[in-house]
Design an enzyme around this catalytic site. Structure first.
Site, PDB file in Angstrom:
ATOM      1  N   ASP A   6      -6.987  -8.210  27.099  1.00 57.67           N
ATOM      2  CA  ASP A   6      -6.757  -9.503  27.765  1.00 57.67           C
ATOM      3  C   ASP A   6      -6.293  -9.304  29.213  1.00 57.67           C
ATOM      4  O   ASP A   6      -6.241 -10.266  29.987  1.00 57.67           O
ATOM      5  CB  ASP A   6      -5.637 -10.247  27.021  1.00 57.67           C
ATOM      6  CG  ASP A   6      -6.120 -11.504  26.347  1.00 57.67           C
ATOM      7  OD1 ASP A   6      -7.201 -11.983  26.693  1.00 57.67           O
ATOM      8  OD2 ASP A   6      -5.388 -12.009  25.476  1.00 57.67           O
ATOM      9  N   GLN A  59      -3.930 -13.998  20.192  1.00 63.04           N
ATOM     10  CA  GLN A  59      -4.382 -15.307  20.674  1.00 63.04           C
ATOM     11  C   GLN A  59      -3.181 -16.168  21.080  1.00 63.04           C
ATOM     12  O   GLN A  59      -2.186 -16.259  20.362  1.00 63.04           O
ATOM     13  CB  GLN A  59      -5.202 -16.000  19.561  1.00 63.04           C
ATOM     14  CG  GLN A  59      -5.814 -17.319  19.955  1.00 63.04           C
ATOM     15  CD  GLN A  59      -6.945 -17.195  20.979  1.00 63.04           C
ATOM     16  OE1 GLN A  59      -7.520 -16.124  21.183  1.00 63.04           O
ATOM     17  NE2 GLN A  59      -7.261 -18.292  21.631  1.00 63.04           N
ATOM     18  N   LYS A  81     -14.849 -15.006  18.870  1.00 70.35           N
ATOM     19  CA  LYS A  81     -14.622 -13.653  19.373  1.00 70.35           C
ATOM     20  C   LYS A  81     -15.017 -12.613  18.321  1.00 70.35           C
ATOM     21  O   LYS A  81     -15.669 -11.609  18.634  1.00 70.35           O
ATOM     22  CB  LYS A  81     -13.149 -13.473  19.774  1.00 70.35           C
ATOM     23  CG  LYS A  81     -12.783 -14.238  21.038  1.00 70.35           C
ATOM     24  CD  LYS A  81     -11.272 -14.308  21.288  1.00 70.35           C
ATOM     25  CE  LYS A  81     -10.985 -15.193  22.503  1.00 70.35           C
ATOM     26  NZ  LYS A  81      -9.558 -15.417  22.751  1.00 70.35           N
TER      27      LYS A  81
HETATM   28  N1  GUN Z   1      -6.051 -18.654  24.461  1.00 70.91           N
HETATM   29  C1  GUN Z   1      -6.980 -19.264  25.249  1.00 70.91           C
HETATM   30  N2  GUN Z   1      -7.610 -18.369  26.028  1.00 70.91           N
HETATM   31  C2  GUN Z   1      -7.080 -17.157  25.745  1.00 70.91           C
HETATM   32  C3  GUN Z   1      -7.341 -15.841  26.217  1.00 70.91           C
HETATM   33  O1  GUN Z   1      -8.184 -15.597  27.078  1.00 70.91           O
HETATM   34  N3  GUN Z   1      -6.594 -14.864  25.655  1.00 70.91           N
HETATM   35  C4  GUN Z   1      -5.646 -15.106  24.720  1.00 70.91           C
HETATM   36  N4  GUN Z   1      -4.955 -14.081  24.228  1.00 70.91           N
HETATM   37  N5  GUN Z   1      -5.390 -16.309  24.253  1.00 70.91           N
HETATM   38  C5  GUN Z   1      -6.104 -17.327  24.764  1.00 70.91           C
END
Ligand code: GUN
Length: 299
Positions: free
Chosen positions: A120, A97, A53
């Site tokens: 998100d 995350q 990311k």
């Molecule tokens: N962990 C796995 N996928 C995601 C996501 O799309 N957002 C977040 N915050 N954590 C994740």
């Protein structure tokens, strides 16, 4: 001929649009989108996702900030960091995350992120805006938003008259996906583990979206001939055919057999996966445009 959607290629086209929108913003307003990603603990898979990311954010021209907190971080420390990021005018998007270490309660943390910085799309304000059809006011969670890009590039903006079946009812995916399909005028069924005769429900689908978390559960005789099949599953399974002890990624759809029946299908890997990160970048640029009072680009 079956069309196999190339998720990397579609994601790259979204990223190109994000880069162009960033360039415009830097030139006209002198502002760089700021994305803060918070990770707590040492889970290697989460670290790999977060690094990807951050790399993509930099490639898009964003100011990318990563906060790495130790496993033993307290709820209060994490909450205080989110408050700091909420108050920071250089930060337009915040992502914490998941999953968090077990001693932490993720829900109050997610809900404390300012809705306008919740890239998100997990805050109840954003879920509520989506549920009430305010698609232009909130932020939509990245995986359903990405899956919807495939649906719209295949069928256009208006899904009137089409039956869509979403298998899976999670807050993270199934519910927002069903809502997006409904907003585009599809006739939507949400099926799940308690649905009676899942196969025949799925066979009714012009657009079949599988997000059940069970490797290759959707078989060829679940698919209506000519349907569009979107596979959101990512399952690691043993692959003794590669060699002893090896594994591979498969989706929730038995790809080879379903590809013979579907008109359009997404592979795993290389389908929905690359779109999730692209839509995170899209949400960040949308959040930045709105903060500056500009009309946000659409993806
Ligand atoms: N962990 C796995 N996928 C995601 C996501 O799309 N957002 C977040 N915050 N954590 C994740």
């Amino acid at each position: 001929m079956t069309t196999v959607i190339d998720g990397k290629q579609v994601a790259a086209s979204v990223i190109d649009a994000v880069k162009a929108a960033t360039t415009t913003l830097v030139q006209e307003a002198g502002v760089k989108p700021g994305l803060a990603v918070v990770i707590v603990g040492n889970d290697p898979a989460s670290h790999a996702y977060v690094s990807a990311k951050g790399r993509m954010a930099k490639e898009c021209g964003f100011a990318s900030v990563q906060h790495t907190l130790p496993e033993e971080t307290t709820q209060e420390t994490l909450a205080a960091l989110v408050e700091t990021l909420n108050a920071d005018p250089a930060i337009h998007g915040i992502l914490v995350q998941l999953p968090l270490p077990k001693h932490l309660n993720s829900e109050p943390i997610i809900q404390s992120i300012l809705p306008e910085k919740d890239v998100d799309g997990l805050n109840v304000v954003n879920a509520g805006k989506l549920a009430t059809g305010d698609l232009d006011g909130g932020l939509v969670s990245c995986t359903p938003a990405g899956a919807m890009v495939f649906v719209k590039r295949t069928h256009g903006e208006d899904l009137s008259g089409l039956n869509a079946v979403v298998v899976g009812r999670s807050n993270l995916f199934g519910k927002p996906m069903a809502t997006l399909l409904l907003a585009a005028n599809a006739t939507v069924t949400v099926a799940h583990s308690r649905t009676k005769d899942l196969a025949s429900v799925c066979r009714n689908a012009d657009i079949l979206v599988a997000a059940v978390g069970r490797p290759e559960m959707v078989k060829a005789d679940w698919v209506k001939p000519g349907a569009t099949v979107i596979d959101v599953g990512i399952n690691r399974v043993p692959a003794p055919e590669k060699s002893e002890g090896k594994s591979k990624l498969v989706g929730d759809v038995a790809f080879e057999e379903c590809a013979k029946v579907a008109a359009v299908i997404t592979p795993v890997p290389g389908g929905v996966g690359p779109m999730t990160i692209a839509m995170l970048m899209a949400n960040t640029i949308i959040a930045t445009y709105r903060k500056l009072g500009r009309k946000a680009p659409k993806f």
